[in-house]
Design a protein around this motif. Structure first.
Motif, PDB file in Angstrom:
ATOM      1  N   SER A   1      -3.060  -5.875   7.904  1.00  0.00           N
ATOM      2  CA  SER A   1      -2.254  -6.854   7.171  1.00  0.00           C
ATOM      3  C   SER A   1      -2.569  -6.815   5.674  1.00  0.00           C
ATOM      4  CB  SER A   1      -2.465  -8.261   7.731  1.00  0.00           C
ATOM      5  OG  SER A   1      -3.789  -8.694   7.510  1.00  0.00           O
ATOM      6  N   THR A   2      -3.811  -6.535   5.312  1.00  0.00           N
ATOM      7  CA  THR A   2      -4.167  -6.410   3.899  1.00  0.00           C
ATOM      8  C   THR A   2      -3.457  -5.219   3.281  1.00  0.00           C
ATOM      9  OG1 THR A   2      -6.319  -7.412   4.286  1.00  0.00           O
ATOM     10  CG2 THR A   2      -6.087  -6.107   2.283  1.00  0.00           C
ATOM     11  N   ARG A   3      -3.452  -4.092   3.976  1.00  0.00           N
ATOM     12  CA  ARG A   3      -2.747  -2.905   3.472  1.00  0.00           C
ATOM     13  C   ARG A   3      -1.260  -3.191   3.312  1.00  0.00           C
ATOM     14  NH1 ARG A   3      -5.729   1.466   7.267  1.00  0.00           N
ATOM     15  NH2 ARG A   3      -7.633   1.641   6.030  1.00  0.00           N
ATOM     16  N   LYS A   4      -0.694  -3.873   4.302  1.00  0.00           N
ATOM     17  CA  LYS A   4       0.729  -4.195   4.254  1.00  0.00           C
ATOM     18  C   LYS A   4       1.034  -5.104   3.065  1.00  0.00           C
ATOM     19  CE  LYS A   4       4.415  -6.103   7.121  1.00  0.00           C
ATOM     20  NZ  LYS A   4       4.726  -6.742   8.410  1.00  0.00           N
ATOM     21  N   ALA A   5       0.170  -6.106   2.835  1.00  0.00           N
ATOM     22  CA  ALA A   5       0.381  -7.027   1.722  1.00  0.00           C
ATOM     23  C   ALA A   5       0.271  -6.301   0.386  1.00  0.00           C
ATOM     24  CB  ALA A   5      -0.625  -8.172   1.785  1.00  0.00           C
ATOM     25  N   LYS A   6      -0.694  -5.395   0.253  1.00  0.00           N
ATOM     26  CA  LYS A   6      -0.834  -4.630  -0.989  1.00  0.00           C
ATOM     27  C   LYS A   6       0.391  -3.762  -1.232  1.00  0.00           C
ATOM     28  CE  LYS A   6      -5.870  -4.298  -1.230  1.00  0.00           C
ATOM     29  NZ  LYS A   6      -7.021  -3.374  -1.188  1.00  0.00           N
ATOM     30  N   LYS A   7       0.886  -3.150  -0.175  1.00  0.00           N
ATOM     31  CA  LYS A   7       2.072  -2.303  -0.303  1.00  0.00           C
ATOM     32  C   LYS A   7       3.278  -3.141  -0.718  1.00  0.00           C
ATOM     33  CE  LYS A   7       4.667   1.200   2.202  1.00  0.00           C
ATOM     34  NZ  LYS A   7       4.795   1.943   3.462  1.00  0.00           N
ATOM     35  N   GLN A   8       3.423  -4.328  -0.146  1.00  0.00           N
ATOM     36  CA  GLN A   8       4.529  -5.207  -0.516  1.00  0.00           C
ATOM     37  C   GLN A   8       4.425  -5.629  -1.979  1.00  0.00           C
ATOM     38  OE1 GLN A   8       4.282  -8.364   2.352  1.00  0.00           O
ATOM     39  NE2 GLN A   8       5.645  -7.340   3.804  1.00  0.00           N
ATOM     40  N   ARG A   9       3.217  -5.924  -2.453  1.00  0.00           N
ATOM     41  CA  ARG A   9       3.048  -6.306  -3.864  1.00  0.00           C
ATOM     42  C   ARG A   9       3.427  -5.164  -4.791  1.00  0.00           C
ATOM     43  NH1 ARG A   9      -1.611  -9.217  -2.015  1.00  0.00           N
ATOM     44  NH2 ARG A   9      -2.944  -7.454  -2.532  1.00  0.00           N
ATOM     45  N   ARG A  10       3.031  -3.944  -4.435  1.00  0.00           N
ATOM     46  CA  ARG A  10       3.400  -2.785  -5.262  1.00  0.00           C
ATOM     47  C   ARG A  10       4.917  -2.612  -5.293  1.00  0.00           C
ATOM     48  NH1 ARG A  10      -1.120  -0.246  -2.682  1.00  0.00           N
ATOM     49  NH2 ARG A  10       0.307   0.761  -1.238  1.00  0.00           N
ATOM     50  N   THR A  11       5.563  -2.795  -4.121  1.00  0.00           N
ATOM     51  CA  THR A  11       7.016  -2.668  -4.047  1.00  0.00           C
ATOM     52  C   THR A  11       7.681  -3.736  -4.902  1.00  0.00           C
ATOM     53  OG1 THR A  11       6.821  -1.783  -1.809  1.00  0.00           O
ATOM     54  CG2 THR A  11       8.975  -2.596  -2.465  1.00  0.00           C
ATOM     55  N   GLU A  12       7.179  -4.958  -4.833  1.00  0.00           N
ATOM     56  CA  GLU A  12       7.747  -6.048  -5.640  1.00  0.00           C
ATOM     57  C   GLU A  12       7.603  -5.765  -7.133  1.00  0.00           C
ATOM     58  OE1 GLU A  12       9.482  -8.806  -4.800  1.00  0.00           O
ATOM     59  OE2 GLU A  12       9.505  -7.995  -2.773  1.00  0.00           O
ATOM     60  N   LYS A  13       6.458  -5.241  -7.533  1.00  0.00           N
ATOM     61  CA  LYS A  13       6.252  -4.922  -8.951  1.00  0.00           C
ATOM     62  C   LYS A  13       7.251  -3.873  -9.405  1.00  0.00           C
ATOM     63  CE  LYS A  13       1.378  -6.003  -9.545  1.00  0.00           C
ATOM     64  NZ  LYS A  13       0.056  -5.444  -9.853  1.00  0.00           N
ATOM     65  N   ARG A  14       7.495  -2.870  -8.556  1.00  0.00           N
ATOM     66  CA  ARG A  14       8.457  -1.819  -8.921  1.00  0.00           C
ATOM     67  C   ARG A  14       9.860  -2.380  -9.017  1.00  0.00           C
ATOM     68  NH1 ARG A  14       7.276   1.591  -4.543  1.00  0.00           N
ATOM     69  NH2 ARG A  14       5.048   1.613  -4.626  1.00  0.00           N
ATOM     70  N   ARG A  15      10.198  -3.319  -8.143  1.00  0.00           N
ATOM     71  CA  ARG A  15      11.541  -3.921  -8.182  1.00  0.00           C
ATOM     72  C   ARG A  15      11.719  -4.776  -9.433  1.00  0.00           C
ATOM     73  NH1 ARG A  15      11.872  -5.749  -1.948  1.00  0.00           N
ATOM     74  NH2 ARG A  15      12.300  -3.696  -1.096  1.00  0.00           N
ATOM     75  N   MET A  16      10.645  -5.460  -9.829  1.00  0.00           N
ATOM     76  CA  MET A  16      10.722  -6.328 -11.005  1.00  0.00           C
ATOM     77  C   MET A  16      10.813  -5.513 -12.291  1.00  0.00           C
ATOM     78  SD  MET A  16      10.777  -9.305  -9.755  1.00  0.00           S
ATOM     79  CE  MET A  16      10.256 -10.525 -10.931  1.00  0.00           C
ATOM     80  N   ASN A  17      10.153  -4.372 -12.334  1.00  0.00           N
ATOM     81  CA  ASN A  17      10.132  -3.543 -13.526  1.00  0.00           C
ATOM     82  C   ASN A  17      10.347  -2.093 -13.098  1.00  0.00           C
ATOM     83  OD1 ASN A  17       9.827  -2.426 -16.003  1.00  0.00           O
ATOM     84  ND2 ASN A  17       7.711  -3.101 -16.312  1.00  0.00           N
TER      85      ASN A  17
END
Length: 124
Positions: free
Chosen positions: A67-83
């Protein structure tokens, strides 16, 4: 494997599990499992229950890691979507250092003074 310390001999003795197919665990893990069983109201603690508790603990750890890996991956994806431009910006390597200019003896302005050597010899 369990270790028994004998205070008179000042040595540790290895005591194998009854079932050698069971995984090894640290004393911290054993204490944690026993404490958890007592809090859950399980007064009788035997080898089978300890290893079942150990397996449950290992499963919780594996789920937490996933779940930690999944959460980190989601945060990276969100950052890419934002910028979206940030995804293409990578850290660049610094430019290679320019080689140092080597000087020949002819380039050095140095006057030899024999008195400097004589004073050095006297000091030593």
């Amino acid at each position: 494997m369990l270790y028994l310390y004998h205070p008179e001999d000042k040595t540790y003795y290895e005591l194998p599990y009854r079932d050698l197919s069971q995984p090894s665990m640290s004393i911290w893990e054993l204490r944690h499992i026993k404490d958890r069983m007592r809090r859950e109201g399980k007064d009788q603690v035997d080898e089978g229950r300890i290893f079942a508790g150990y397996e449950a603990m290992q499963n919780r750890i594996a789920e937490s890691v996933a779940s930690t890996r999944k959460a980190k991956k989601q945060r990276r994806t969100e950052k890419r979507r934002m910028n979206p431009h940030a995804a293409h910006t990578h850290a660049t390597k610094p430019a290679p250092a320019k080689p140092r200019e080597t000087l020949s003896n002819d380039d050095l302005e140095f006057e030899f003074d024999p008195s400097m050597i004589e004073s050095e010899i006297k000091i030593r």
